[in-house]
Write a protein that holds these residues in place. Sequence first.
Motif, mmCIF file in Angstrom:
data_model
loop_
_atom_site.group_PDB
_atom_site.id
_atom_site.type_symbol
_atom_site.label_atom_id
_atom_site.label_comp_id
_atom_site.label_asym_id
_atom_site.label_seq_id
_atom_site.Cartn_x
_atom_site.Cartn_y
_atom_site.Cartn_z
ATOM 1 N N ARG A 12 0.848 -1.194 0.000
ATOM 2 C CA ARG A 12 0.000 0.000 0.000
ATOM 3 C C ARG A 12 0.882 1.242 0.000
ATOM 4 O O ARG A 12 1.836 1.338 0.766
ATOM 5 N N PHE A 13 0.582 2.180 -0.908
ATOM 6 C CA PHE A 13 1.232 3.500 -0.873
ATOM 7 C C PHE A 13 0.189 4.477 -0.374
ATOM 8 O O PHE A 13 -0.650 4.911 -1.158
ATOM 9 N N GLY A 14 0.213 4.847 0.877
ATOM 10 C CA GLY A 14 -0.803 5.762 1.375
ATOM 11 C C GLY A 14 -2.180 5.188 1.115
ATOM 12 O O GLY A 14 -2.532 4.139 1.650
ATOM 13 N N ALA A 15 -2.957 5.840 0.246
ATOM 14 C CA ALA A 15 -4.310 5.370 -0.019
ATOM 15 C C ALA A 15 -4.358 4.405 -1.202
ATOM 16 O O ALA A 15 -5.389 3.806 -1.474
ATOM 17 N N VAL A 16 -3.230 4.262 -1.920
ATOM 18 C CA VAL A 16 -3.226 3.424 -3.123
ATOM 19 C C VAL A 16 -2.821 2.000 -2.771
ATOM 20 O O VAL A 16 -1.765 1.782 -2.183
ATOM 21 N N ASP A 17 -3.675 1.042 -3.154
ATOM 22 C CA ASP A 17 -3.292 -0.359 -3.008
ATOM 23 C C ASP A 17 -2.598 -0.781 -4.284
ATOM 24 O O ASP A 17 -3.252 -1.023 -5.300
ATOM 25 N N ALA A 18 -1.297 -0.868 -4.259
ATOM 26 C CA ALA A 18 -0.563 -1.177 -5.484
ATOM 27 C C ALA A 18 -0.540 -2.679 -5.763
ATOM 28 O O ALA A 18 -0.589 -3.103 -6.902
ATOM 29 N N LEU A 19 -0.479 -3.486 -4.706
ATOM 30 C CA LEU A 19 -0.501 -4.939 -4.870
ATOM 31 C C LEU A 19 -1.510 -5.513 -3.891
ATOM 32 O O LEU A 19 -1.491 -5.190 -2.709
ATOM 33 N N GLY A 36 1.385 -6.615 -17.873
ATOM 34 C CA GLY A 36 0.152 -5.937 -17.500
ATOM 35 C C GLY A 36 0.237 -4.510 -17.974
ATOM 36 O O GLY A 36 1.312 -4.030 -18.325
ATOM 37 N N PRO A 37 -0.906 -3.821 -17.985
ATOM 38 C CA PRO A 37 -0.903 -2.443 -18.465
ATOM 39 C C PRO A 37 -0.138 -1.519 -17.516
ATOM 40 O O PRO A 37 0.186 -1.896 -16.393
ATOM 41 N N SER A 38 0.136 -0.328 -17.981
ATOM 42 C CA SER A 38 0.878 0.636 -17.182
ATOM 43 C C SER A 38 0.174 0.904 -15.855
ATOM 44 O O SER A 38 -1.043 1.056 -15.811
ATOM 45 N N GLY A 39 0.937 0.925 -14.773
ATOM 46 C CA GLY A 39 0.377 1.242 -13.465
ATOM 47 C C GLY A 39 -0.255 0.058 -12.769
ATOM 48 O O GLY A 39 -0.883 0.210 -11.727
ATOM 49 N N CYS A 40 -0.086 -1.158 -13.299
ATOM 50 C CA CYS A 40 -0.745 -2.310 -12.686
ATOM 51 C C CYS A 40 0.044 -2.850 -11.498
ATOM 52 O O CYS A 40 -0.444 -3.691 -10.763
ATOM 53 N N GLY A 41 1.287 -2.394 -11.314
ATOM 54 C CA GLY A 41 2.055 -2.836 -10.151
ATOM 55 C C GLY A 41 3.239 -3.732 -10.469
ATOM 56 O O GLY A 41 3.823 -4.318 -9.561
ATOM 57 N N LYS A 42 3.610 -3.835 -11.730
ATOM 58 C CA LYS A 42 4.732 -4.702 -12.110
ATOM 59 C C LYS A 42 6.024 -4.268 -11.431
ATOM 60 O O LYS A 42 6.706 -5.066 -10.789
ATOM 61 N N SER A 43 6.350 -2.970 -11.591
ATOM 62 C CA SER A 43 7.605 -2.485 -11.004
ATOM 63 C C SER A 43 7.555 -2.587 -9.492
ATOM 64 O O SER A 43 8.556 -2.922 -8.849
ATOM 65 N N THR A 44 6.394 -2.298 -8.922
ATOM 66 C CA THR A 44 6.266 -2.375 -7.476
ATOM 67 C C THR A 44 6.549 -3.793 -7.001
ATOM 68 O O THR A 44 7.290 -3.997 -6.031
ATOM 69 N N LEU A 45 5.998 -4.786 -7.704
ATOM 70 C CA LEU A 45 6.220 -6.179 -7.314
ATOM 71 C C LEU A 45 7.708 -6.522 -7.406
ATOM 72 O O LEU A 45 8.287 -7.118 -6.494
ATOM 73 N N ASP A 158 13.728 -4.882 -14.930
ATOM 74 C CA ASP A 158 12.556 -4.012 -15.091
ATOM 75 C C ASP A 158 12.582 -3.369 -16.472
ATOM 76 O O ASP A 158 13.316 -2.421 -16.708
ATOM 77 N N GLU A 159 11.790 -3.883 -17.358
ATOM 78 C CA GLU A 159 11.713 -3.391 -18.738
ATOM 79 C C GLU A 159 13.088 -3.047 -19.298
ATOM 80 O O GLU A 159 13.344 -1.917 -19.697
ATOM 81 N N PRO A 160 13.987 -4.013 -19.356
ATOM 82 C CA PRO A 160 15.371 -3.680 -19.712
ATOM 83 C C PRO A 160 15.536 -3.269 -21.171
ATOM 84 O O PRO A 160 16.511 -2.627 -21.508
ATOM 85 N N THR A 191 7.841 -6.602 -18.326
ATOM 86 C CA THR A 191 7.768 -6.000 -19.656
ATOM 87 C C THR A 191 6.347 -5.563 -19.989
ATOM 88 O O THR A 191 5.369 -6.046 -19.424
ATOM 89 N N HIS A 192 6.270 -4.626 -20.904
ATOM 90 C CA HIS A 192 4.997 -4.217 -21.476
ATOM 91 C C HIS A 192 4.661 -5.060 -22.684
ATOM 92 O O HIS A 192 3.537 -5.122 -23.135
ATOM 93 N N ASP A 193 5.753 -5.641 -23.233
ATOM 94 C CA ASP A 193 5.696 -6.176 -24.578
ATOM 95 C C ASP A 193 5.302 -7.641 -24.515
ATOM 96 O O ASP A 193 6.062 -8.487 -24.053
HETATM 97 N N1 LIG Z 1 6.166 5.699 -4.395
HETATM 98 C C1 LIG Z 1 4.867 5.618 -4.710
HETATM 99 N N2 LIG Z 1 3.959 6.337 -4.023
HETATM 100 C C2 LIG Z 1 2.649 6.253 -4.316
HETATM 101 N N3 LIG Z 1 2.131 5.481 -5.280
HETATM 102 C C3 LIG Z 1 2.981 4.728 -5.996
HETATM 103 C C4 LIG Z 1 4.393 4.756 -5.759
HETATM 104 N N4 LIG Z 1 4.984 3.922 -6.626
HETATM 105 C C5 LIG Z 1 3.996 3.394 -7.379
HETATM 106 N N5 LIG Z 1 2.794 3.876 -7.010
HETATM 107 C C6 LIG Z 1 1.486 3.483 -7.569
HETATM 108 O O1 LIG Z 1 1.408 2.091 -7.573
HETATM 109 C C7 LIG Z 1 0.812 1.630 -8.774
HETATM 110 C C8 LIG Z 1 1.721 0.645 -9.459
HETATM 111 O O2 LIG Z 1 2.867 1.306 -9.928
HETATM 112 P P1 LIG Z 1 4.033 0.566 -10.706
HETATM 113 O O3 LIG Z 1 5.138 1.526 -10.889
HETATM 114 O O4 LIG Z 1 4.341 -0.710 -10.039
HETATM 115 O O5 LIG Z 1 3.359 0.283 -12.111
HETATM 116 P P2 LIG Z 1 3.958 -0.504 -13.356
HETATM 117 O O6 LIG Z 1 3.104 -1.673 -13.563
HETATM 118 O O7 LIG Z 1 5.402 -0.725 -13.184
HETATM 119 O O8 LIG Z 1 3.688 0.544 -14.514
HETATM 120 P P3 LIG Z 1 4.590 0.868 -15.782
HETATM 121 O O9 LIG Z 1 4.301 -0.204 -16.756
HETATM 122 O O10 LIG Z 1 4.046 2.189 -16.225
HETATM 123 O O11 LIG Z 1 6.012 0.931 -15.342
HETATM 124 C C9 LIG Z 1 0.498 2.868 -9.583
HETATM 125 O O12 LIG Z 1 -0.851 3.178 -9.389
HETATM 126 C C10 LIG Z 1 1.372 3.916 -9.009
HETATM 127 O O13 LIG Z 1 0.762 5.180 -9.126
#
Ligand SMILES: Nc1ncnc2c1ncn2[C@@H]1O[C@H](COP(=O)(O)OP(=O)(O)OP(=O)(O)O)[C@@H](O)[C@H]1O
Lengths: 369, 293
Positions: A12-19, A36-45, A158-160, A191-193
């Motif tokens: 969780r990032f504050g109010a955002v549930d990223a995973l 997964g699409p942009s913002g789905c949480g790949k990089s976070t995972l 991460d998307e190398p 990856t996005h691809d």
């Molecule tokens: N440091 C942070 N603080 C708050 N929210 C964050 C933070 N990092 C990521 N998020 C949120 O977590 C979600 C997942 O982000 P993440 O970067 O993992 O996406 P992604 O799948 O890697 O996207 P992309 O394909 O664009 O790289 C997004 O909604 C993003 O806004």
Amino acid sequence: MAFLEISDLYKRFGAVDALKGINLAVEEGGFLVLVGPSGCGKSTLLNTIAGLESITSGEIRINDRAVNNLHPSQRDIAMVFQSYALYPNMTVAQNIAFGMEMRGVPRAEREKAVAEVAKTLQISHLLDRKPSQLSGGQRQRVAMGRALVRNPQVFLFDEPLSNLDAKLRVDMRTEIKRLHQAMKTTIVYVTHDQIEAMTLATQIAVLRDGVLQQFGTPHEIYNNPANIFVADFMGSPAMNLIPARIEANGGGVAVVMTRDGSEPLQLKVADGKLSAHAGRDVIFGLRPEAITDLSGADRTSPRVVNAECHVEVVEPAGADTYVVTRLGGREVIGRMRSDMHVAPHSTVPFAFNMDKAVFFDPESELRIA
Amino acid sequence: MAHATQETAVRTNVVVRALIYTGLLFFAGYYLVPLYVMLVNSVKPLDEIRQGDMMSLPALFTLDPWYSAWSTAQIGVQPTGLKPYFINSIVMVVPAVAISTLLGALNGYVLTKWRFRGDGIVFGLLLFACFIPFQIVLIPMARLLGLVGLAGSVSGLVLVHVVYGLGFTTLFFRNYYDAFPTELIRAAQIDGAGFFRIFWRILLPSSGPIIVVTVIWQFTNIWNDFLFGVSFSDVDSQPVTVALNNLVSSSTGVKEYNVHFAGAVLAALPTLIVYIVSGRYFVRGLMAGAVKG
Ligand SMILES: Nc1ncnc2c1ncn2[C@@H]1O[C@H](COP(=O)(O)OP(=O)(O)OP(=O)(O)O)[C@@H](O)[C@H]1O
Ligand SMILES: [Mg+2]
């Protein structure tokens, strides 16, 4: 026991549930691709596996050791970043050796390891340059070198390849695959691809809004998508998803789709499971390569149904020709051989390989058959 | 046809250029006249100045005023010249610039790469320091210096300048590091570098332009400061700006204008040198911050 295990991972990032409750398990030597699409949480995972982000709850185990609370440098992982993240003030050799220097490896040993890795990646002639004096592809190699030299238990990418041009991307993709086959180290790759995903992965995890949609081999993901999202996301051109209705038809069932200006199209399906849905609306999914001209149809398939359809658009694409018709109010793309000379606005016979058909519930979007 | 228009273009270009250069020369002259007056009159005997022509070149060239300003002129009660005060200034400015720059860099590093809850507020408060007029803090600062036992000392002045400069140095470094890729920090973390190692080995070596900007900014501000110097120093810890004032305004005897001029140039020399040596980097650094880090 799997080599890399992620259980009930929440971030969780504050109010955002990223995973939201991710469960994954990768065998030793596996190649897991996160898509997964942009913002789905790949990089976070990926960052939580690396230890660059703390986790809210759950557990991450590498080689049967919980790493939740370990510093990134102690998890025995190496990471390649999208921007390569090469230290701008250091030479290529210093970049590759920095990690060893931090761990107090003696100089002679460091130099030997750098030389070895440089040889594998064919960057020996670049060792004295600064990152700013390298091309994109060379930077990419150096970034890989910095990861390789650690000889870690898990590689994280991460998307190398996303900053490389199309040709170089294909070359590097092959190179990564070759390296993986040679080293047999476990890899997690973002990856996005989806072509990258299909070619590299031994397992694919499809994410959407922080929820794992499906986890399986590329073959499973492609041929047996768990829901409409996965079906639509993987494959190019995307799977045709046609609103349809299941109706009892003689002994079996048929899928019925409306058509403009002619009577509905009925395609017989013999699946016993579908009879339970008779009289109900479904989403009928069929990939473009399962909709062909008659002679292009898969001869080994027991269930090819032919039907005349009206052609709206013809898009030659070199090897194949994509032919667009309209069923259930949607554009439906079929893939025909390029020497089929199909004219737009004509009516031609199509072969539907119903063996490849998948069906989804329009409400829940889940697979029903 | 095309040839003709090209020629016209070249000619107008020349005219425009001539105008621009004339303008620039005028302004350059305008700004250089005071410097000229100071230099010319600092090498004249006093009599020659008294005769009234400030602009003329010296008839009799002498370095005595410089010598006097540096080491024998009456400042306060002692005939010491500016030398001991110049040294005071250096002893004050070097640590003050070094410490405030380093702390600013550390602040910028933490505020951009090790974010914490409430970091925005901390940064806001630090920025606030840039907008507080000097005069407001004089009395509380004097009290504070008294409490920590640094009143009237060079160390006290160092402390005051560090505290006062922190807002600016933090602002400079924060904005610079904001554009610095966070992935580099992460890569270094995975490589096993800790907080300070990342700072020393990765961040600082890439901070050349902003260090130059900050050092010039801090150096000129602290060297030229008069108010803090006059408020918080004793006779033996006065910076050169205060001493210069005492030299010029000392009421005893005749006004030695040539010595005053020489003293003023001496006092301004370090900032001048800093500008000349690193001015090129200053502009480049400002640009780097403005466009992209
Ligand atoms: N440091 C942070 N603080 C708050 N929210 C964050 C933070 N990092 C990521 N998020 C949120 O977590 C979600 C997942 O982000 P993440 O970067 O993992 O996406 P992604 O799948 O890697 O996207 P992309 O394909 O664009 O790289 C997004 O909604 C993003 O806004
Ligand atoms: Mg990402």
